[in-house]
Design a protein around this motif. Structure first.
Motif, PDB file in Angstrom:
ATOM      1  N   TYR A 101       2.258   0.777  -5.573  1.00  8.79           N
ATOM      2  CA  TYR A 101       0.806   0.951  -5.551  1.00  8.79           C
ATOM      3  C   TYR A 101       0.212   0.287  -4.314  1.00  8.79           C
ATOM      4  O   TYR A 101      -0.588   0.893  -3.593  1.00  8.79           O
ATOM      5  CB  TYR A 101       0.169   0.369  -6.822  1.00  8.79           C
ATOM      6  N   LEU A 102       0.605  -0.953  -4.069  1.00  4.50           N
ATOM      7  CA  LEU A 102       0.066  -1.674  -2.915  1.00  4.50           C
ATOM      8  C   LEU A 102       0.470  -1.012  -1.596  1.00  4.50           C
ATOM      9  O   LEU A 102      -0.341  -0.910  -0.673  1.00  4.50           O
ATOM     10  CB  LEU A 102       0.530  -3.132  -2.934  1.00  4.50           C
ATOM     11  N   LYS A 145      -1.673   2.028  -1.177  1.00  9.95           N
ATOM     12  CA  LYS A 145      -3.051   1.601  -0.921  1.00  9.95           C
ATOM     13  C   LYS A 145      -3.255   1.213   0.545  1.00  9.95           C
ATOM     14  O   LYS A 145      -4.291   1.487   1.130  1.00  9.95           O
ATOM     15  CB  LYS A 145      -3.388   0.426  -1.848  1.00  9.95           C
ATOM     16  N   PHE A 146      -2.245   0.565   1.129  1.00  9.63           N
ATOM     17  CA  PHE A 146      -2.357   0.088   2.503  1.00  9.63           C
ATOM     18  C   PHE A 146      -1.627   0.961   3.506  1.00  9.63           C
ATOM     19  O   PHE A 146      -1.477   0.600   4.667  1.00  9.63           O
ATOM     20  CB  PHE A 146      -1.872  -1.363   2.598  1.00  9.63           C
TER      21      PHE A 146
END
Length: 128
Positions: free
Chosen positions: A57-58, A61-62
């Motif tokens: 997810y991270l 996201k980035f």
């Protein structure tokens, strides 16, 4: 990666048999691969089901790419027993030789996984 290292070589690896119980859940930087990717090790124990989705997810996201490898798949019985004897029972003189024997026995499985990941990465991101 072409040969199974000896016990002395394995023991000289920077993180081999050095992680303490309270360090589980911490990231350890290992260096960069030939593609310039940073490589980390994470002892995740009971966080096994949570860590990968959170990291993915991270990364999304980035706008980063992350490859999570569950190396526990390649940990064999001698490694588990040796680790238990060394860490839990403090019987290092019995446990460490078992862990080393198990590591050497599983070594080619670990390196095959590394080759597979590198091949996949190179296929998806050809170098200029």
């Amino acid at each position: 990666m072409e040969r199974i290292p000896g016990n002395k070589e394995i023991m000289e690896m920077p993180l081999y048999e050095k992680q303490e119980k309270e360090e589980h859940g911490s990231f350890f930087y290992c260096g960069q691969d030939e593609f310039g990717n940073e490589v980390y090790v994470l002892g995740r124990r009971s966080l096994n089901l949570v860590v990968e989705p959170v990291l993915n997810y991270l990364a999304a996201k980035f706008g980063e790419r992350i490859v999570v490898v569950n190396a526990v798949t390649y940990v064999n019985f001698p490694m588990k027993l040796g680790g238990f004897l060394s860490r839990r029972l403090k019987l290092v003189f019995i446990g460490r030789p078992l862990v080393l024997w198990g590591t050497r026995k599983a070594y080619l499985k670990f390196t095959a996984e590394v080759r597979k990941i590198k091949g996949s990465f190179h296929a998806n991101n050809p170098m200029p």
